[in-house]
Scaffold this motif. Sequence first.
Motif, PDB file in Angstrom:
ATOM      1  N   UNK A  21     -47.665   5.086 -16.882  1.00 23.10           N
ATOM      2  CA  UNK A  21     -46.791   5.874 -16.013  1.00 23.10           C
ATOM      3  C   UNK A  21     -45.415   5.228 -15.903  1.00 23.10           C
TER       4      UNK A  21
ATOM      5  N   UNK B 192     -36.818   8.507 -17.451  1.00 23.10           N
ATOM      6  CA  UNK B 192     -36.420   9.527 -16.490  1.00 23.10           C
ATOM      7  C   UNK B 192     -35.331   9.009 -15.567  1.00 23.10           C
TER       8      UNK B 192
ATOM      9  N   UNK C 109     -36.449   2.891 -12.112  1.00 25.04           N
ATOM     10  CA  UNK C 109     -37.477   3.916 -12.216  1.00 25.04           C
ATOM     11  C   UNK C 109     -37.651   4.696 -10.913  1.00 25.04           C
TER      12      UNK C 109
ATOM     13  N   UNK D 109     -45.704   5.458  -6.334  1.00 23.16           N
ATOM     14  CA  UNK D 109     -45.619   5.878  -7.735  1.00 23.16           C
ATOM     15  C   UNK D 109     -45.734   7.383  -7.931  1.00 23.16           C
ATOM     16  N   UNK D 110     -46.215   8.091  -6.911  1.00 27.36           N
ATOM     17  CA  UNK D 110     -46.514   9.506  -7.113  1.00 27.36           C
ATOM     18  C   UNK D 110     -45.323  10.326  -7.596  1.00 27.36           C
TER      19      UNK D 110
ATOM     20  N   UNK E 130     -42.996   9.440  -9.408  1.00 34.40           N
ATOM     21  CA  UNK E 130     -42.834   9.083 -10.816  1.00 34.40           C
ATOM     22  C   UNK E 130     -43.888   9.780 -11.673  1.00 34.40           C
ATOM     23  N   UNK E 131     -45.120   9.798 -11.186  1.00 31.86           N
ATOM     24  CA  UNK E 131     -46.209  10.451 -11.920  1.00 31.86           C
ATOM     25  C   UNK E 131     -45.909  11.931 -12.092  1.00 31.86           C
TER      26      UNK E 131
ATOM     27  N   UNK F 173     -43.053  13.484 -11.911  1.00 35.56           N
ATOM     28  CA  UNK F 173     -41.903  13.686 -12.795  1.00 35.56           C
ATOM     29  C   UNK F 173     -42.283  13.448 -14.250  1.00 35.56           C
ATOM     30  N   UNK F 174     -43.045  12.369 -14.487  1.00 39.23           N
ATOM     31  CA  UNK F 174     -43.420  12.030 -15.861  1.00 39.23           C
ATOM     32  C   UNK F 174     -44.298  13.109 -16.490  1.00 39.23           C
TER      33      UNK F 174
END
Lengths: 180, 640, 123
Positions: free
Chosen positions: A17, A24, B297, B370-371, B373-374, B376-377
């Motif tokens: 991740x 991004x 990030x 982290x969510x 980011x998850x 979005x990724x």
Amino acid sequence: MIKYSIPLITLTLVLFIMYRGLDLDPTVVPSPLIDKPVPVFSLPSLLDSDTVITNNSFIDQVHLINVWATWCVGCRIEHDFLNTITSASGIPILGLNWRDSQSEALLWLDNLGNPYIDTAFDPDGKVSIDFGVYGAPETYLIRSDGTIAYKHIAPLTVDVWEGEFIPRITDLCGSYPCRN
Amino acid sequence: MYSIFGNIFLVFAIAISFLLVLLPMLGYLKKINEWLKLPSLLAILLFLSIVMAYLVLTLAFLEGQFQILYVANHSNSLLPLIYKVTAVWGGHEGSMLLWMLFLSIWILAVSRSIKSIPLELSALMLAVLGAIAFGILSFIYLTSNPFLLAENYIYEGADLNPLLQDPGMAIHPPMLYLGYVGLAIPFAFSVASLIIGKLEPSFIAWLRPWILLSWSCLTIGITLGSWWAYYELGWGGWWFWDPVENASFMPWLIATALIHSAAVTQSRGLFKSWFILLCIIGFSLSLLGTFLVRSGVLVSVHAFAADPGRGLFILLLIAIILGGSLFLFAFRANQLNTKASFSYISKESFLLLNNFLLLIASLSILLGTLYPLIVDALGLGKISVGAPYFEIVFLYLMMPLMIAVGIGIHADWIKAKDFNFKKLLYIATIFMVAVLAAIFVWTSSVSFLTVFGFWSAGWIALSTIYYGIKLRVARNNRSLIMQLPMMIAHIGLGVFILGVTFVNNYSLTTDQAVQMNQSINFAGSEWLFSDLNEVEGPNYRAIEAEIIYTNDDDTILFYPQRRIYTQNQNAMTEAAIDGAISRDLFVAIGDAIDSNEWQFRFQYRPFIRCIWFGALIMALGGLLAAFKHYFFNKSDLIKP
Amino acid sequence: MQKLIISIFFIFFIQTASTQPIAYSEQERVLFEQIRCLVCQNQSLADSQAPLAVDLKREISLLVNDGYDDNQIFQYLTDRYGDFVLYKPRFTAVTFLLWSGPFIMLLIAFFVFIRILRQSAKG
């Protein structure tokens, strides 16, 4: 043995991740208005307060809406490029002047050239909020049916234009330059 | 000159750290005992070379050597002396060097106190630490070199970020890094144990002071960060659940679990693999935190220059170091476990509960951080996960733990004796009634969280004191003294919870425009905007308002400032705070409406200092416990 | 001279265009704390002095006066800016794991905990 592998598996997922996250930009806010109709608005023109510009003013044409202000450094940077777009692409640009002083804005266009077919004057920013504007310059590509095809945040450059706009315009118009 | 010397010392350190990994490893594999003894010498050399590199950088700052890019970016000739020193860690490159400095200090300290553990274990432990040092040093040298020269001549530096020109800045990062880096020691210990395939309780007895020391440093570091954000950022908050704050809080939660887990594993030989896993997770979160802060990030307050290239390097570092250890764990952890029995209600079960809840809390915070980011990724859009989420999740997870703390302290190993619990229930209920009564009397409105907050604060404190009383009554003075650090730490927790409950439920805030010579009524007092002046600082100019606060008891003058720093034209607000244990009064000046009318923020924060005092008391308990474990090493197993 | 210097400061700090000084109610302030400022993305609307934040606060205040409740205001904002602007993520299919994650972990931990206690009580 399996349960002792759980931490390793979790780590792999987390690392993956993070890795994807590197590409991004966390600060970019995508617009929820894509594929939705242009927000309803009615504003006076910057150049002539008797003229009224609305969301329907340029319907039936593929056009751009460019949000700008004289206090915006990025707008100054992209302005020269904006001056070249209409003739090259056949697409009119509607300006949306955001939280600015009318006299300054007019002076700006006088000095630097006016690439806009017209500019809507939004001094208190209410219409810009409806557009979801958060950082000028922002540019919207509008379809001929009045829905938003694409939004670009940050100054327009040749690279961005060629990479993001020309392909989409070609799709919408059937050709580039566009014959509206 | 500076640049050359700095780089030489760095390269030398890299070489030493490489040897620090290689030689003990080979010594272990080939059973060459002489090589197992080398780490001590190598640790000294490593320390010296890092110290020299660090001193060179500090000297460069003190002497305004702006040909070095890092110095030019973070300093200025007008910068006050103390801040020239702290500016060394004001940016990414320098702060990594500080990180490395602390690692070398910890490595040196460990290498000088390994008498009571087997040579193999200490040698391998230092080898693992050496591997970490090698990785970090490579990262510094290759991607984050503070000694890089500027391409063009620079006459004057860009100045240190004004937010960092502050005493709090002097201690917060060093303390925090001490804690972060300190977690490398239990990590190295567990990896070494996995390699050897053995974990004796007496070894854990050796490790405990180190865990407690780094936990205490982390506690102090986080507390200072909170305190600093409160008075420096100008908006009166003390915790934002910002990704970087979370990055420091997660290792802290795991370190807390580790302290308690160490007690179980040392005293009863249980849950060895679990203990090892916690050691690994703790340091993992430290490294992960480092990654999050520097890779761009996530959106965060901390302004380290985002650089995906660096992010990639750290990711690789994490993958190798942690991946390697968890790989080892997957294969070896099984061999370590010993069995012992304990009943449903015992110290073991309470400490296990402690560990589970702290781990879940930490993982939940990780999930929330982290969510975005998850999502979005995976191309599912952009969301924010902010304070509202963390507050709810963390609070409700901690509630059972807060109750359990009061009971667990009294539980005996193997099997808790019954009579304790009736008395505890008695204390709990009486206190609950008292809290409800007090709240009704003073505010006539009750909310579940307020009640629970006050009750649990008192419950933990009272239960701990009762425990001490029990020991005293039983004339068990030795135990009382031995348990004092633990008791102090838990009482600190109670004080902390008290502060949080007050602040969260009884704070008052108002944002208002106030005209010159106008006064407003807020928090039962009058606040008069009486004057506006220009002031000059060493590297800034400021507009300073005078606010006169009056109520029946006293009159206080507040001087909030809006500063513009000369070099980079950064605008900052300096809040004016009148602090006392019972309440903080907070005034910050915002933007101007016109030359005589300005926007102000006024805050009333009851017992906010208890938050930081409570945390510092906890840290004190930790330090005393480290001290105790270092000198009174108890390594006998408790058997039924 | 003093006045001149103060005026310079005021120009530096003045809010642009037409803004009126407004004192917000406690209820409004609580609302503002739940919304992210998109310009200064590390601050909530409550804490931010950015022009966009000032504008949004004004708009929201008008909506509150018109009788909009919290959810309607959040909807107003997400229609224009997307979910990123809310600090408290809404409960949707995408955030399902986020909100239920801690609870699921708790459930798993509970069963593991009981199992360990049982085994240790026997042995």
